[in-house]
Design an enzyme around this catalytic site. Structure first.
Site, PDB file in Angstrom:
ATOM      1  N   HIS A  17      11.814  -5.581  12.115  1.00  8.30           N
ATOM      2  CA  HIS A  17      12.933  -4.743  11.387  1.00  8.30           C
ATOM      3  C   HIS A  17      12.825  -3.277  12.238  1.00  8.30           C
ATOM      4  CE1 HIS A  17      14.000  -2.255   7.715  1.00  8.30           C
ATOM      5  NE2 HIS A  17      14.999  -3.195   8.087  1.00  8.30           N
ATOM      6  N   LYS A  19      14.015  -0.779  15.170  1.00 12.69           N
ATOM      7  CA  LYS A  19      15.228  -0.341  15.787  1.00 12.69           C
ATOM      8  C   LYS A  19      15.346   0.595  16.951  1.00 12.69           C
ATOM      9  CE  LYS A  19      16.248  -0.951  11.125  1.00 12.69           C
ATOM     10  NZ  LYS A  19      16.332  -2.430  10.958  1.00 12.69           N
ATOM     11  N   ASP A  24      17.531   3.838  30.446  1.00 11.06           N
ATOM     12  CA  ASP A  24      16.925   4.082  31.593  1.00 11.06           C
ATOM     13  C   ASP A  24      15.498   4.763  31.871  1.00 11.06           C
ATOM     14  OD1 ASP A  24      19.365   3.626  33.286  1.00 11.06           O
ATOM     15  OD2 ASP A  24      20.074   5.653  32.770  1.00 11.06           O
ATOM     16  N   HIS A 199      20.630   4.072   3.439  1.00 10.03           N
ATOM     17  CA  HIS A 199      19.711   2.931   4.281  1.00 10.03           C
ATOM     18  C   HIS A 199      18.609   3.682   4.835  1.00 10.03           C
ATOM     19  CE1 HIS A 199      18.932   0.135   7.563  1.00 10.03           C
ATOM     20  NE2 HIS A 199      18.846  -0.899   6.452  1.00 10.03           N
ATOM     21  N   LYS A 201      15.196   5.988   5.915  1.00  7.00           N
ATOM     22  CA  LYS A 201      13.773   5.880   5.396  1.00  7.00           C
ATOM     23  C   LYS A 201      13.025   7.314   5.822  1.00  7.00           C
ATOM     24  CE  LYS A 201      15.045   1.398   6.908  1.00  7.00           C
ATOM     25  NZ  LYS A 201      15.852   0.995   5.639  1.00  7.00           N
ATOM     26  N   ASP A 206       6.484  19.217   2.166  1.00  8.78           N
ATOM     27  CA  ASP A 206       6.581  20.743   2.585  1.00  8.78           C
ATOM     28  C   ASP A 206       7.396  21.379   3.486  1.00  8.78           C
ATOM     29  OD1 ASP A 206       4.488  20.772   0.511  1.00  8.78           O
ATOM     30  OD2 ASP A 206       2.900  20.749   1.998  1.00  8.78           O
TER      31      ASP A 206
END
Length: 245
Positions: A17, A19, A24, A199, A201, A206
């Protein structure tokens, strides 16, 4: 393709999962977004798509490169580490940025000894003193995390949970609702994002420490998926994420 499941059905439930796009060996793009039109416009199913990504340069790129190489080899890929001139890549990335931010990588999967990302989320909740902001499209924690959130809220810490209000999968959406009553009773505020599919996360503590990446606040992400997050020990980045929240 990640992992060869044709001859190993026991791996069928595992999912990479993570990404990341590394340009370079110096520029990293990572966060919640996959590569596809729907992750920008919402596609045919959603009016909009809400996600969070970040562009990073400097030493953090090295950590992501390591994860990418391990995943590549784990998927049957080949690489000659000598040809890649690892020492020069490390040196260049350490010298590439002149405005350093303190960051850390947290990753886990079914092949790791510890559920590192679950522990990361747990630790962040545990050190909060004033405010906990949680964004995740899915919310299926275990009892220990639920208790931590309740303890924080009952201790006077403001806790806000935001999940998608427009589901892509009905079952996890309904399962999340089974936690709502006990959280609301302890003072947690729960929000549903309804402008489109949410979508991202993110967790912001604080307004000073934060994390974003691929790990949902659910046990599949903690225990089964291969996930990766960046943790930011930086008020500027954390306040930026807080403003977005």
């Amino acid at each position: 393709y990640f992992l060869d499941i044709k001859f190993a059905l026991s791996k069928l439930n595992y999912r990479n999962h993570r990404k990341m796009t590394i340009v370079d060996n110096k520029i990293l793009h990572t966060g919640g977004m996959n590569l596809g039109e729907e992750y920008i416009t919402g596609g045919k199913r959603f009016k909009t798509w809400r996600d969070t990504n970040i562009r990073i340069t400097g030493e953090q790129v090295i950590d992501y490169l390591v994860i990418f190489i391990v995943d590549w080899l784990n998927s049957g890929g080949k690489i000659n580490l000598e040809d890649e001139k690892i020492d020069s890549i490390i040196k260049e990335n350490r010298e590439f940025t002149k405005n350093p931010y303190l960051m850390q990588l947290s990753s886990s999967g079914p092949d790791t000894t510890w559920t590192s990302l679950k522990y990361t989320y747990s630790k962040m909740i545990g050190v909060a003193r004033k405010e906990i902001l949680i964004q995740s499209p899915y919310f299926i924690p275990d009892n220990s995390l639920v208790s931590q959130i309740q303890i924080a809220s009952l201790s006077g810490i403001k806790v806000k949970l935001m999940m998608t209000g427009v589901p892509d999968k009905k079952i996890p959406y309904w399962i999340a609702e089974t936690y709502f009553q006990e959280l609301l009773q302890s003072g947690v505020e729960i929000y549903r994002y309804k402008a489109g599919f949410m979508h991202c996360k993110n967790i912001i503590i604080d307004g000073k420490v934060s994390t974003m990446g691929t790990c949902n606040f659910d046990m599949r992400s903690f225990e089964i998926n291969y996930e990766i997050n960046s943790v930011f020990y930086n008020e500027e980045i954390s306040q930026n994420l807080r403003t977005q929240f």
